[in-house]
Design a protein around this motif. Structure first.
Motif, PDB file in Angstrom:
ATOM      1  N   ILE A 142       0.868  -1.131  -0.061  1.00  0.00           N
ATOM      2  CA  ILE A 142      -0.004   0.081   0.040  1.00  0.00           C
ATOM      3  C   ILE A 142       0.785   1.364   0.101  1.00  0.00           C
ATOM      4  O   ILE A 142       1.624   1.334   0.951  1.00  0.00           O
ATOM      5  CB  ILE A 142      -0.944  -0.149   1.388  1.00  0.00           C
ATOM      6  N   LEU A 143       0.563   2.097  -0.912  1.00  0.00           N
ATOM      7  CA  LEU A 143       1.459   3.181  -0.903  1.00  0.00           C
ATOM      8  C   LEU A 143       0.656   4.654  -0.460  1.00  0.00           C
ATOM      9  O   LEU A 143      -0.594   4.670  -0.439  1.00  0.00           O
ATOM     10  CB  LEU A 143       1.537   3.744  -2.573  1.00  0.00           C
ATOM     11  N   ILE A 144       1.384   5.130   0.442  1.00  0.00           N
ATOM     12  CA  ILE A 144       0.593   6.393   1.150  1.00  0.00           C
ATOM     13  C   ILE A 144       1.210   7.668   0.546  1.00  0.00           C
ATOM     14  O   ILE A 144       2.319   7.888   0.681  1.00  0.00           O
ATOM     15  CB  ILE A 144       0.724   6.031   2.705  1.00  0.00           C
ATOM     16  N   CYS A 145       0.148   8.292  -0.190  1.00  0.00           N
ATOM     17  CA  CYS A 145       0.893   9.389  -0.671  1.00  0.00           C
ATOM     18  C   CYS A 145      -0.251  10.733  -0.809  1.00  0.00           C
ATOM     19  O   CYS A 145      -1.156  10.586  -0.222  1.00  0.00           O
ATOM     20  CB  CYS A 145       0.908   9.213  -2.290  1.00  0.00           C
ATOM     21  N   SER A 146       0.179  11.890  -1.091  1.00  0.00           N
ATOM     22  CA  SER A 146      -0.559  12.924  -0.800  1.00  0.00           C
ATOM     23  C   SER A 146      -0.269  14.247  -2.109  1.00  0.00           C
ATOM     24  O   SER A 146      -1.286  14.751  -2.492  1.00  0.00           O
ATOM     25  CB  SER A 146      -0.464  13.646   0.032  1.00  0.00           C
ATOM     26  N   GLY A 147       0.651  14.004  -2.712  1.00  0.00           N
ATOM     27  CA  GLY A 147       1.075  15.055  -3.783  1.00  0.00           C
ATOM     28  C   GLY A 147       1.552  16.231  -2.915  1.00  0.00           C
ATOM     29  O   GLY A 147       3.096  16.647  -3.098  1.00  0.00           O
ATOM     30  N   LYS A 148       0.960  16.924  -2.025  1.00  0.00           N
ATOM     31  CA  LYS A 148       1.221  17.921  -1.149  1.00  0.00           C
ATOM     32  C   LYS A 148       2.143  17.479  -0.036  1.00  0.00           C
ATOM     33  O   LYS A 148       1.840  16.440   0.341  1.00  0.00           O
ATOM     34  CB  LYS A 148       0.275  18.743  -0.913  1.00  0.00           C
ATOM     35  N   GLY A 149       3.157  18.469   0.263  1.00  0.00           N
ATOM     36  CA  GLY A 149       3.951  18.101   1.533  1.00  0.00           C
ATOM     37  C   GLY A 149       3.214  18.544   2.895  1.00  0.00           C
ATOM     38  O   GLY A 149       2.435  19.336   2.627  1.00  0.00           O
ATOM     39  N   GLY A 150       3.599  17.661   3.840  1.00  0.00           N
ATOM     40  CA  GLY A 150       3.055  18.026   5.128  1.00  0.00           C
ATOM     41  C   GLY A 150       1.535  18.125   5.338  1.00  0.00           C
ATOM     42  O   GLY A 150       1.027  18.591   6.274  1.00  0.00           O
ATOM     43  N   VAL A 151       0.886  17.152   4.744  1.00  0.00           N
ATOM     44  CA  VAL A 151      -0.427  16.936   5.014  1.00  0.00           C
ATOM     45  C   VAL A 151      -0.593  15.533   5.956  1.00  0.00           C
ATOM     46  O   VAL A 151      -1.755  15.448   6.475  1.00  0.00           O
ATOM     47  CB  VAL A 151      -1.196  16.739   3.859  1.00  0.00           C
ATOM     48  N   GLY A 152       0.488  14.904   6.077  1.00  0.00           N
ATOM     49  CA  GLY A 152       0.336  13.829   7.252  1.00  0.00           C
ATOM     50  C   GLY A 152       0.855  12.389   6.490  1.00  0.00           C
ATOM     51  O   GLY A 152       0.267  11.534   7.371  1.00  0.00           O
ATOM     52  N   LYS A 153       1.457  12.388   5.631  1.00  0.00           N
ATOM     53  CA  LYS A 153       1.625  10.769   4.967  1.00  0.00           C
ATOM     54  C   LYS A 153       2.447  10.343   5.990  1.00  0.00           C
ATOM     55  O   LYS A 153       2.324   8.950   6.208  1.00  0.00           O
ATOM     56  CB  LYS A 153       2.710  11.296   3.836  1.00  0.00           C
ATOM     57  N   THR A 154       3.767  10.805   6.486  1.00  0.00           N
ATOM     58  CA  THR A 154       4.504  10.081   7.234  1.00  0.00           C
ATOM     59  C   THR A 154       3.902   9.610   8.818  1.00  0.00           C
ATOM     60  O   THR A 154       3.923   8.426   9.195  1.00  0.00           O
ATOM     61  CB  THR A 154       5.751  10.818   7.417  1.00  0.00           C
ATOM     62  N   THR A 155       3.242  10.546   9.215  1.00  0.00           N
ATOM     63  CA  THR A 155       2.542  10.350  10.557  1.00  0.00           C
ATOM     64  C   THR A 155       1.480   9.061  10.005  1.00  0.00           C
ATOM     65  O   THR A 155       1.430   8.243  10.945  1.00  0.00           O
ATOM     66  CB  THR A 155       1.450  11.598  10.850  1.00  0.00           C
ATOM     67  N   LEU A 156       0.661   9.133   9.042  1.00  0.00           N
ATOM     68  CA  LEU A 156      -0.301   8.242   8.895  1.00  0.00           C
ATOM     69  C   LEU A 156       0.536   6.713   8.693  1.00  0.00           C
ATOM     70  O   LEU A 156      -0.029   5.711   9.220  1.00  0.00           O
ATOM     71  CB  LEU A 156      -0.975   8.570   7.250  1.00  0.00           C
ATOM     72  N   THR A 157       1.776   6.806   8.210  1.00  0.00           N
ATOM     73  CA  THR A 157       2.473   5.378   7.731  1.00  0.00           C
ATOM     74  C   THR A 157       2.691   5.048   9.116  1.00  0.00           C
ATOM     75  O   THR A 157       2.561   3.748   9.435  1.00  0.00           O
ATOM     76  CB  THR A 157       3.554   5.914   6.860  1.00  0.00           C
ATOM     77  N   ALA A 158       3.272   5.791  10.037  1.00  0.00           N
ATOM     78  CA  ALA A 158       3.854   5.414  11.327  1.00  0.00           C
ATOM     79  C   ALA A 158       2.790   4.746  12.039  1.00  0.00           C
ATOM     80  O   ALA A 158       2.898   3.826  12.845  1.00  0.00           O
ATOM     81  CB  ALA A 158       4.505   6.539  11.946  1.00  0.00           C
ATOM     82  N   ASN A 159       1.688   5.476  12.242  1.00  0.00           N
ATOM     83  CA  ASN A 159       0.429   5.171  13.186  1.00  0.00           C
ATOM     84  C   ASN A 159      -0.183   3.992  12.614  1.00  0.00           C
ATOM     85  O   ASN A 159      -0.541   3.120  13.190  1.00  0.00           O
ATOM     86  CB  ASN A 159      -0.523   6.294  13.225  1.00  0.00           C
ATOM     87  N   LEU A 160      -0.455   3.869  11.105  1.00  0.00           N
ATOM     88  CA  LEU A 160      -1.056   2.674  10.674  1.00  0.00           C
ATOM     89  C   LEU A 160      -0.224   1.717  10.882  1.00  0.00           C
ATOM     90  O   LEU A 160      -0.757   0.552  11.024  1.00  0.00           O
ATOM     91  CB  LEU A 160      -1.268   3.158   9.206  1.00  0.00           C
ATOM     92  N   GLY A 161       1.111   1.815  10.638  1.00  0.00           N
ATOM     93  CA  GLY A 161       1.963   0.751  10.930  1.00  0.00           C
ATOM     94  C   GLY A 161       1.820   0.011  12.367  1.00  0.00           C
ATOM     95  O   GLY A 161       1.646  -1.339  12.320  1.00  0.00           O
ATOM     96  N   ILE A 162       1.917   0.826  13.312  1.00  0.00           N
ATOM     97  CA  ILE A 162       1.557   0.396  14.530  1.00  0.00           C
ATOM     98  C   ILE A 162       0.365  -0.255  14.708  1.00  0.00           C
ATOM     99  O   ILE A 162       0.288  -1.277  15.297  1.00  0.00           O
ATOM    100  CB  ILE A 162       1.996   1.537  15.521  1.00  0.00           C
ATOM    101  N   ALA A 163      -0.768   0.375  14.245  1.00  0.00           N
ATOM    102  CA  ALA A 163      -1.967  -0.207  14.584  1.00  0.00           C
ATOM    103  C   ALA A 163      -2.163  -1.527  14.029  1.00  0.00           C
ATOM    104  O   ALA A 163      -2.544  -2.318  14.455  1.00  0.00           O
ATOM    105  CB  ALA A 163      -3.065   0.863  14.104  1.00  0.00           C
ATOM    106  N   LEU A 164      -1.832  -1.731  12.691  1.00  0.00           N
ATOM    107  CA  LEU A 164      -1.824  -2.953  12.246  1.00  0.00           C
ATOM    108  C   LEU A 164      -1.008  -4.166  12.712  1.00  0.00           C
ATOM    109  O   LEU A 164      -1.326  -5.373  12.888  1.00  0.00           O
ATOM    110  CB  LEU A 164      -1.155  -2.658  10.650  1.00  0.00           C
ATOM    111  N   ALA A 165       0.147  -3.501  13.203  1.00  0.00           N
ATOM    112  CA  ALA A 165       0.815  -4.614  14.066  1.00  0.00           C
ATOM    113  C   ALA A 165       0.425  -4.957  15.258  1.00  0.00           C
ATOM    114  O   ALA A 165       0.394  -6.157  15.746  1.00  0.00           O
ATOM    115  CB  ALA A 165       2.357  -3.944  14.416  1.00  0.00           C
ATOM    116  N   LYS A 166      -0.266  -4.163  15.801  1.00  0.00           N
ATOM    117  CA  LYS A 166      -1.124  -4.575  17.112  1.00  0.00           C
ATOM    118  C   LYS A 166      -2.070  -5.442  16.919  1.00  0.00           C
ATOM    119  O   LYS A 166      -2.492  -6.242  17.779  1.00  0.00           O
ATOM    120  CB  LYS A 166      -1.584  -3.159  17.669  1.00  0.00           C
ATOM    121  N   LEU A 167      -2.617  -5.385  15.641  1.00  0.00           N
ATOM    122  CA  LEU A 167      -3.743  -6.320  15.205  1.00  0.00           C
ATOM    123  C   LEU A 167      -3.183  -7.792  14.662  1.00  0.00           C
ATOM    124  O   LEU A 167      -3.828  -8.406  14.438  1.00  0.00           O
ATOM    125  CB  LEU A 167      -4.679  -5.445  14.202  1.00  0.00           C
TER     126      LEU A 167
END
Lengths: 276, 253
Positions: free
Chosen positions: A12-37
């Motif tokens: 799954i690619l996490i992208c936005s085009g514009k910078g600073g909208v929260g790509k990296t934050t989403l990747t990190a949080n989603l990664g942890i959340a999926l790992a927890k599941l």
């Protein structure tokens, strides 16, 4: 040209085009959340120029090898993958140095992703901002995508462009996450409403994340919200996104209504306690 | 087996590039690059005859790049598979015009068609799906968009532009000077409208709900009126042999 399809993992690619909208934050949080599941999850930092996924996950000081070393075969993939301290299901493949941008090809990217996918259930690729080569490399190695945007016309415009490009690159399905929603501003019509954004982008909405100061605190600590702060509004939203991504039916909460609900609940409690 | 060239005999028509019979394992990119190796020094526009090949946007892009590298440009495609038509249309390619010199394809002598069918201004191109920011489908003849035209996107045609959805980007009708061309949309809220050489900013206010509108030239300026229910069906005639073609658009019925 063809995305990696033989792998069992979801890429799954996490992208936005514009910078600073929260790509990296989403990747990190989603990664942890999926790992927890219980999902074996690998997050790949494809933002070679400005890497900071490792910072958000608090793994900066554990990096020994990077994607570059895996490509040049100076180390095995297992050596380069950095396991998360508290969530061993999650591992990070760090980005190499910014000079990789000069020679990295889509084929290289596909090679790395194929390697990772062989030993994971989910591969999340943190895409660089923009629609240039870095984006193309990452998109060509992905099967599906999550486009994240904020309720601002510039971010929505860029997301629209990215969605168009993803469509021509056979990346599907593409889902939408709307980040940094301020219910009060939406109610006062100072901010684009959720419907206005989904109306333009015409994508299934995977999640809504309200503006939350705790995100900044979590970023600076290197502990994503989903790790401990699941009680916060944004933390809860990221968990729900992870669940929806796995196919669970979690109803979307409209933030403006949620706010009313909270206030109403507080008032009710106060009334019940006999203060009024 | 490589794709086969059918070079154009005059400058006004595109060269034809015919893919070999479709096979599961075939790669259109390879076929085209093989064909380029044996191509005589051709220049100009190319029509790709895909037959039943189920090509996707990525494949067309690849072909475009390969041709561009050889100073050729992919102008139109002719295909049987529905998905391929949609894919080509989404890249702004002209789809499914009957091949200009059919006699050559059939391998029979016969008389050449008098008219350049492929450049007929009365033809209708269909773009399926949303036109997103940065995209710019262009059509020779009229263009029908089945979907929205988003802000930041542009659509243009030498004939009419019709949007079966919301027009929020830029639309240009009558691109080569046809002043009778119109822009019609179910929800007309564009950033900018252009008809022939006239340009107008879109209205600030959103249009009334559920009312299709048309933009047309009235006394040299662009005016928006409720769309005529009988339009555009009555005014895009099916291509007829003997109809004069070229820069002229169709007259309103």
């Amino acid at each position: 040209m063809t995305p990696v399809t033989s792998a069992p993992a979801r890429i799954i690619l996490i992208c936005s085009g514009k910078g600073g909208v929260g790509k990296t934050t989403l990747t990190a949080n989603l990664g942890i959340a999926l790992a927890k599941l219980g999902e074996r999850t690998t997050v790949l930092d494809a933002d070679f120029g400005l890497r900071n996924l490792d910072l958000l996950l608090g793994l900066e000081n554990r990096i020994v090898y990077t994607a570059q070393d895996v490509l040049s075969e100076t180390c095995r993939l297992e050596q380069a993958l950095v396991k998360h301290k508290q969530q061993p299901n999650l591992s990070l493949l760090p980005a190499g140095n910014p000079r990789m941008l000069e020679w990295l090809t889509p084929e290289d990217m596909q090679k790395i992703v194929k390697l990772i996918a062989a030993q994971a259930d989910y591969v999340l690729i943190d895409c660089p901002a923009g629609v240039e080569q870095g984006f193309k490399n990452a998109a060509m190695a992905s099967q599906e995508a999550i486009v994240i945007t904020t309720p601002e016309i510039s971010a929505v415009r860029d997301a629209d462009r990215v969605i168009g490009l993803l469509n021509t690159m056979n990346v599907a399905p593409v889902q939408l996450v709307l980040n940094r929603v301020r219910p009060k501003m939406v109610a006062n019509q100072d901010m684009l409403a959720v419907e206005s954004v989904t109306d333009i982008l015409a994508l299934p909405l995977l999640g809504l994340v309200v503006e939350d100061e705790q995100v900044i605190v979590a970023t600076n600590r290197g502990e994503p919200l989903t790790l401990n702060g699941s009680a916060t509004a944004a933390g809860k939203a990221y968990h729900n996104i992870a669940k929806r991504l796995r196919g669970e039916d979690v109803p979307l909460i409209d933030p403006s209504k949620e706010r009313k609900g909270l206030r109403a609940r507080l008032m009710n409690k106060l009334r019940q306690s006999g203060l009024f | 087996m490589a794709a086969e060239w059918i070079p154009s005999v005059d400058r006004e028509r595109p060269h034809l590039l015919k893919l070999p019979p479709w096979s599961e394992a075939g790669d259109p990119g390879h076929e085209v690059s093989d064909a380029l190796l044996v191509a005589p020094s051709l220049r100009g526009a190319v029509t790709l005859l895909c037959g039943p090949w189920p090509l996707r946007p990525g494949d067309f892009r690849r072909v475009q790049e390969l041709l561009a590298a050889a100073s050729l440009s992919l102008w139109s495609v002719w295909c049987q598979e529905e998905g391929a038509k949609v894919a080509a249309a989404s890249l702004g390619l002209v789809v499914d015009k009957p091949p200009p010199h059919q006699d050559l394809i059939a391998g029979q002598g016969g008389q050449r068609q008098q008219r350049n069918t492929a450049l007929d201004a009365s033809a209708l191109s269909i773009h399926q799906g949303t036109v997103r920011s940065g995209d710019h489908p262009q059509a020779t003849g009229s263009l029908l968009v089945l979907g929205d035209v988003n802000p930041g996107a542009q659509v243009s045609a030498t004939g009419h532009v019709m949007v079966w959805g919301k027009l929020r980007g830029i639309a240009h009708a009558g691109r080569s000077g046809d002043r009778t061309a119109q822009i019609v949309a179910l929800h007309l809220h564009p950033l900018q409208l252009r008809i022939a050489d006239q340009v107008a900013r879109g209205p600030e206010e959103p249009p009334p709900h559920g009312l299709a509108e048309k933009a047309h030239l009235v006394n040299e300026s662009i005016q928006i009126d409720p769309a005529d229910p009988s339009w555009p069906l009555g005014c895009v005639p099916a291509p007829r042999p003997g109809l004069s073609s070229g820069g002229q658009g169709t007259k309103l019925a």
